[in-house]
Design an enzyme around this catalytic site. Structure first.
Site, short mmCIF file in Angstrom:
data_model
loop_
_atom_site.label_atom_id
_atom_site.label_comp_id
_atom_site.label_asym_id
_atom_site.label_seq_id
_atom_site.Cartn_x
_atom_site.Cartn_y
_atom_site.Cartn_z
CG LEU A 229 75.27 52.47 89.00
CD1 LEU A 229 75.63 51.28 88.11
CD2 LEU A 229 74.48 53.50 88.20
CG ASP A 230 68.99 53.44 92.87
OD1 ASP A 230 69.68 54.12 93.64
OD2 ASP A 230 67.94 53.85 92.35
CG PHE A 231 70.38 45.99 95.22
CD1 PHE A 231 71.52 45.21 95.23
CD2 PHE A 231 69.15 45.36 95.21
CE1 PHE A 231 71.44 43.83 95.22
CE2 PHE A 231 69.05 43.97 95.20
CZ PHE A 231 70.20 43.21 95.20
CB THR B 231 70.47 50.78 88.64
OG1 THR B 231 69.28 51.42 89.08
CG2 THR B 231 70.90 51.39 87.31
NE ARG C 33 63.86 53.39 91.34
CZ ARG C 33 64.07 52.79 92.51
NH1 ARG C 33 65.24 52.91 93.13
NH2 ARG C 33 63.11 52.06 93.06
#
Length: 275
Positions: free
Chosen positions: A39-41, A43, A150
């Site tokens: 997961l992106d930081f 998110t 995104r």
């Protein structure tokens, strides 16, 4: 900011082989842990960690065979007019100077090695965030490209609220990026991992978000997704029974594991020996 650890995160699922936590949007998790996915930081939501080498291998196989189901909640800018849509822009690496940390859609200047991508979007609610029109959506990535959700939302003209990177560096007011990993299903051979991470995009948790109309109910939409997954699994199971070993051999022949995939798996699993 202090790195997070499993000890201070909300646990959604736990067994001897896996743990699934509800990652906070501003928690940077210790990189010594081994993740089944990323997961992106910025998110939040469901994040699965394998606890041993065998579990890591079974999770890898599920992702490789595209058996994993994921669905995300997001608030996006503007009111999305279509209640359902499929987004199919191919995504590649942006090689333009100053933008190499970004991904881009095919046709963008400097877009390198674009690969086919598909995202299903379902509108849940229309409303406003801090007075501006926004839409609450459920996003299901059917491929796994970096920053796919995104980039796809930005490409259709509805960037995710708070996504500074893919809003042409304009959307900096919200306290976070409004993207949350809500539903995760990983059918490993030994156990079924299936969790929902509580919806953070409700007025009780963020008064800036004011829903105005409902297009689809979240619980009904997730149940619809589960039903489709179960139906697909049942059909594949019946085909396997009818075809027997010949069908299994044919399936393997149609989609052999590439050398690149095998090498990536072996490299990933080899890292477990460092424990």
């Amino acid at each position: 900011m202090e790195p997070g650890s499993i000890d201070n995160l909300s646990i959604l699922y736990q067994s001897s082989d896996f743990i699934v936590v509800n990652k906070h949007w501003d928690v940077r998790i210790d990189s010594k842990m081994w993740f089944c996915h990323q997961l992106d930081f910025s998110t939040s939501g469901a994040l699965c960690v394998a606890l041993n080498k065998a579990a890591a291998g079974s999770a890898y196989k599920c992702f490789k065979d595209r058996l994993v189901t994921k669905a995300y909640l997001a608030l996006v800018r503007g009111h999305v007019s279509q209640s359902r849509m499929t987004i199919r822009y191919a995504i590649g690496k942006n090689t333009t100077e100053g933008m190499t940390h970004m991904m881009c859609i095919d046709g963008t200047e400097g877009c390198e090695n674009p690969k086919p991508c598909q995202t299903e979007l379902i509108v849940l609610e229309h409303g406003s965030y801090s007075g501006d029109p926004v839409t609450k959506v459920l996003l299901q990535p059917l491929t796994g490209r970096t920053h796919q959700l995104r980039v796809h939302c930005s490409a259709i003209g509805h960037p995710i609220v708070g996504d500074f990177t893919y809003s042409h560096r304009k959307d900096s007011s919200p306290y976070r990026m409004m993207l949350h990993a809500y539903y995760l299903r990983i059918p490993t051979g030994k156990e079924l991992i299936e969790v929902c991470a509580p919806d953070p995009f409700i007025t009780a948790m963020d008064s800036n978000w004011v829903p105005q109309s409902v297009a689809h109910r979240l619980d009904e939409t997730i149940q619809e997704l589960k039903d489709k997954v179960m139906q697909k699994e049942e059909e594949e199971s019946q085909e396997a029974v009818l075809g027997g070993g010949e069908q299994e051999a044919l399936s393997e022949a149609k989609s052999p594991e590439t050398e690149e995939q095998r090498a990536r798996c072996e490299q990933w699993l080899a890292e477990w020996a460092l424990e």
